[in-house]
Structures are given as structure tokens and as C-alpha cells.
Scaffold this active site. Sequence first.
Site, short mmCIF file in Angstrom:
data_model
loop_
_atom_site.label_atom_id
_atom_site.label_comp_id
_atom_site.label_asym_id
_atom_site.label_seq_id
_atom_site.Cartn_x
_atom_site.Cartn_y
_atom_site.Cartn_z
N ASP A 46 12.06 2.83 14.35
CA ASP A 46 11.35 2.34 13.17
C ASP A 46 12.30 2.32 11.98
O ASP A 46 12.93 3.32 11.66
CB ASP A 46 10.16 3.27 12.88
CG ASP A 46 9.20 2.70 11.84
OD1 ASP A 46 9.67 2.18 10.82
OD2 ASP A 46 7.99 2.80 12.06
N SER B 217 2.28 3.78 7.86
CA SER B 217 3.39 3.98 6.94
C SER B 217 2.98 4.94 5.81
O SER B 217 2.58 6.07 6.09
CB SER B 217 3.85 2.63 6.41
OG SER B 217 5.11 2.72 5.80
N HIS C 134 8.36 -1.55 12.79
CA HIS C 134 7.67 -0.57 11.95
C HIS C 134 6.25 -0.36 12.45
O HIS C 134 5.46 -1.31 12.48
CB HIS C 134 7.67 -1.05 10.51
CG HIS C 134 7.10 -0.09 9.53
ND1 HIS C 134 7.32 1.27 9.60
CD2 HIS C 134 6.30 -0.28 8.45
CE1 HIS C 134 6.69 1.87 8.60
NE2 HIS C 134 6.06 0.95 7.90
#
Length: 528
Positions: A469, A237, A497
Site C-alpha cells: 500500500d 485510510s 491502496h
Amino acid sequence: MDTRRTPRRTRTGATLLAAVALLVSGCSSGSTTRTASSVAEEAAAALAPLPRSTPVGLTRYYEQKPAWRDCGAAGFQCATLKAPLDYAEPSAGDVRLAVTRKKATGPGKRLGSLLVNPGGPGGSAVGYVQAYAGIGYPADVRARYDMVAVDPRGVARSEPVECLDGPGMDAYTRTDVTPDDAKETGALVSAYKTFAEGCGADAPKLLRHVSTVEAARDMDIVRAALGDRKLNYVGASYGTFLGATYAGLFPDRAGRLVLDGAMDPSLPARRLNLEQTEGFDTAFTAFAKDCVRHRDCPLGGAGTSPERAGKKLKAFFAKADARPVPAGDADGRGLTESLATIGVIAAMYDEGAWQRLREALTAAMRENDGSGLLALADSYYERDADGEYTNLMFANAAVNCLDLPAAFASPDEVRRALPDFEKASPVFGEGLAWASLNCAYWPVEATGAAQRIEAKGAAPIVVVGTTRDPATPYRWAEALAGQLSSARLLTYDGDGHTAYGRGSACIDSAINTYLLDGTPPTDGKRCS
């Protein structure tokens, strides 16, 4: 951008980017068309690499030797390193960085250190490695790498930014982020100002020096202190932005880099927030399709469209806005619209949380019991049973507001943008648009800007994208892979995610082979 990560990552690496911060995510459903202006925005200047030689003023930092001590269980060691508060003026003071490692267990030739960052910004890398990565990563990887983490400056154990106490954060998280009139708009602006003033009062000097560029430079000091010629790294991320920034600044020192759940560094804040909003809508559509297959789904029965399910959820949010749902909370908190929204969004990060969300929605919508959604929101905000919060949300805002100029400068700008955000997500758009206003009141000006990262000369870098995602849209992985000169794009066709360690043998095998043998996957490889 994520944050703490469990083996199935039921938490983000993106903190709604604080539901009041970066908001960085937006899994593309293909419905957002890039305008000529947005294309021009993405043609930003590329991040320039730093000189290969170490500046004289930084020598003492690069020559540090960690004083390791045993900490916690399972064989972890901890140390503290120093970095300059201001790289432009190294004599102006230091920042203390918390580092942890678990040495390679063998057998096999040791490959050096593997630095891991779970995202955020604001997620504790030290906490993540000690709780999961140092014992949960594949055994072959742990056998040959020292598992290492450093909390970025301003985060967790590395001189954490603090903004509000527990009661203050309770009030802040309950603030209505879908204001209906001037009074409610004023209350939201006041909440953002109070939050910002608290951060500024806590660490006025540090707040100017918690950027991603500075954190990436800190990682190079850590690399040198560990004795590694090159940095090997797995970032999830927001950790992909941090890792890509490192590669852009130090392409010759970039070793085996995995960037999972990639961000697009070329986009300005408003575009990031808008595309993330679309991503949460894509994730909600997938959840709604799954929910209505179950008899207990409170959003509708079999055959109910995601659009209709979304309208039912939006109507529930409106009821909670008018009258908070009782939640049996020891501190007397009811489930407000803002907390209910965060509870739903929290479950979007991992399809493994969909059953829990379905049950929580059933309790709230049919039984007037908001405890399940409140628990999801508390987990997202990292609020403990005593009403105390980690510094996740504080660091999240501090980094995001320094990295990019604010998405909006005033409530009027938000109102003008509402149609775009509500088109991107009829369920979440209004709230996420207003959440994007927080940096407008930040006590220090942004020092960063949107820019491409090319990292010319770097070894192959693996960029991973998940097609649905919710927090880092697949198009961002495509964009980052298109910018990095040596990128190999690895695609996971699925929900949730990020992809590594989430159940795909295809993804895990490709990444493990790269980390262990140095052989990257074929560019464009797809897994499910």
C-alpha cells in the site's frame, strides 16, 4: 488518508495528505529500522474511553430525530443533524452535520445502519456513498444495512473549511516544493502562510474544532439519531483512524468495525510522513518493474532496474522545474515539477492506473505534452474544468494540523531531515519532506497527540492491511492490530491502496461474512 473512492479506488484516501499535509503513508519495504527514540514515541499514552453515561449538556444532541428528505437519485435520503462546536462547552454553539442514507433493500433481517467513511481527511463521505457505496457495495450488504454517511465537521457539506479561491489554489499547487535556494524557500514558506491565513480567516472558530476526536464524537450522535445501539462502520485510510478513535472513546458501542488501509495512531507526524514517503517509494518500485516490461515505457526498457527508472523520472522532474512542460490547459497552466510529482503519486494508489500513468509519462517525456500528468494531478486535487476546487485540501490540512503537532517547525529542520527522506525515497523524498512543513504555519495550535488506541472491551474489530500500500503502509495495520485489544488482522498481499472491493474475492468474502454474520476472520488471515 485517503478520500473519495471509486469502485477501484483510483483516488486516495490520503491526500498526499495533501502533498502538503499529513502525507500519511509508507508501505514498508523493510528498509526503515525503528530507532530507540521511535519506539519510545510509539509508547505514547492510550486514548481513554469516555464515560458511558451521556453528559447532561449533550442530551439535546443525542435526542435528535432526523428529518429525512429525498435527495438525488437511487432512493437516497438526506438530513441535517447538530453537534456541539466545542464538546467542553456545549452551549457555545453548534456545528451542522450533513447525513445521507439509502435504506436496506431486503430481503433478510435488517442489521441496522452501516456508516461508511472513504478517508482523507477531507473526503466527502456523503458524496462517496451516493456515488458508489450506496449502489456499489455487495448486494447482500445493501440488502440488510441502511447505507449511511456523514461528512465530518469542516468537510464538504458539513460547514466546509475554505482557504483559497480557484486561482489562489492554482498558484498554490504550482509552488516549487523542492527549493534550490533561499529565494525559493521563502516562496514556499510564503505559500504555506497564505494558505493557512486563508483558512484562519474563513472559519476562525471552527478551525479549532475539526479534530478527529470531535468527529468521532459526532459519529456517536449520528448513531443515536439513527436509533442504533451500536455503530457498524467501514472506514478506509484516514477513515481507519476515525473508526479506531470511535472504538477507543466508545468501546461498548463499537459494533462491527472494518478498518481498511489502517493508520498507526501512535506515531508522531514526522514519523508518519517519513514512513509514508517510503511507502510511495515501494509503490513506485512496483510500478517501475511493470512499466519496463512494456515497449512504450519512457523510464527504460526490459531489464532496467527500478533505481535507474527512478533516476530518469527524477531527471524529468528537474527539467519540469527549470521549464514547465506545455499542457494545453485553458487557463495557461504548464506542468510544473510539483504538479508532475502529484500526477505520478496519484496513480500510485491503484495499479489499475499504471497504464494511464505510463501513457502520461510517455507524452510528457517524449512528446513535450504534459496534459496527461496535469489531468492526474487535477483529479487528485479535485479541481474541475472550471478551475474550481472542492474543500478536500482545505479540510485535509485543517484536520491534520489539529490532530498532531507539526512535523517540522522551520526550513532548517526540514534540511536536517532531508537525508532520511531521500533515503526513504530517492524519487519523492525531497518534495515530501518539504511538503511536511505546512503545519508549522497553521493559525491554531494542535490539540491532539500521538497515542495508542486499545478500545478494551470492544467487540472484534477487523483491521485490513495491504502489503504494498503506497499510502498506509502494511506495518501500520500490524501496529494498529497490535494496539486494539480485540483486533483481527486481515492481510492482502498485493498493490494499491486498501483492499476491500478491489478485486480480491478472499478479502471481500471475509469482510462480507463479518458484516453479515458477525463472524470475524481468523487473526492473521492472508489473501492475494
